[in-house]
Design a protein around this motif. Structure first.
Motif, PDB file in Angstrom:
ATOM      1  N   PRO A  28     -17.866  85.777 130.215  1.00 16.06           N
ATOM      2  CA  PRO A  28     -18.625  86.648 131.111  1.00 16.06           C
ATOM      3  C   PRO A  28     -20.077  86.183 131.202  1.00 16.06           C
ATOM      4  N   GLY A  29     -20.628  86.283 132.373  1.00 13.80           N
ATOM      5  CA  GLY A  29     -22.010  85.863 132.570  1.00 13.80           C
ATOM      6  C   GLY A  29     -22.773  86.918 133.343  1.00 13.80           C
ATOM      7  N   GLU A  30     -24.057  86.756 133.401  1.00 18.83           N
ATOM      8  CA  GLU A  30     -24.900  87.695 134.136  1.00 18.83           C
ATOM      9  C   GLU A  30     -25.633  86.944 135.236  1.00 18.83           C
ATOM     10  N   THR A  31     -25.898  87.624 136.307  1.00 18.80           N
ATOM     11  CA  THR A  31     -26.678  87.026 137.378  1.00 18.80           C
ATOM     12  C   THR A  31     -28.125  87.463 137.250  1.00 18.80           C
ATOM     13  N   SER A  32     -29.006  86.632 137.746  1.00 16.70           N
ATOM     14  CA  SER A  32     -30.422  86.931 137.672  1.00 16.70           C
ATOM     15  C   SER A  32     -30.793  87.974 138.719  1.00 16.70           C
ATOM     16  N   PRO A  33     -31.635  88.947 138.361  1.00 20.16           N
ATOM     17  CA  PRO A  33     -32.065  89.931 139.354  1.00 20.16           C
ATOM     18  C   PRO A  33     -33.067  89.347 140.354  1.00 20.16           C
ATOM     19  N   LYS A  34     -33.688  88.208 140.006  1.00 22.02           N
ATOM     20  CA  LYS A  34     -34.670  87.596 140.895  1.00 22.02           C
ATOM     21  C   LYS A  34     -33.948  86.756 141.952  1.00 22.02           C
ATOM     22  N   PRO A  35     -34.387  86.807 143.190  1.00 21.33           N
ATOM     23  CA  PRO A  35     -33.749  85.986 144.224  1.00 21.33           C
ATOM     24  C   PRO A  35     -34.100  84.512 144.051  1.00 21.33           C
ATOM     25  N   LEU A  36     -33.222  83.662 144.504  1.00 25.68           N
ATOM     26  CA  LEU A  36     -33.491  82.230 144.451  1.00 25.68           C
ATOM     27  C   LEU A  36     -34.221  81.822 145.726  1.00 25.68           C
ATOM     28  N   HIS A  37     -35.292  81.077 145.573  1.00 27.10           N
ATOM     29  CA  HIS A  37     -36.036  80.600 146.722  1.00 27.10           C
ATOM     30  C   HIS A  37     -35.603  79.160 146.985  1.00 27.10           C
TER      31      HIS A  37
END
Length: 45
Positions: A28-37
């Protein structure tokens, strides 16, 4: 007919690898809450 058999023989290993990847347990992994630019920002005025 030979082309169809060759295509089936060529696709068999690819399908086996895809099935193996789908069956393997993925941690299981988590995604970053910050958007990718992905674009370069414009010039600052």
């Amino acid at each position: 007919m030979r082309a169809l058999a060759a295509a089936a023989i060529g696709l068999a290993p690819v399908l086996l690898v895809m099935l193996l990847i789908a069956v393997m347990d993925v941690p299981p992994g988590e995604t970053s809450p910050k958007p990718l630019h992905t674009t370069v920002p414009g010039l600052k005025k």
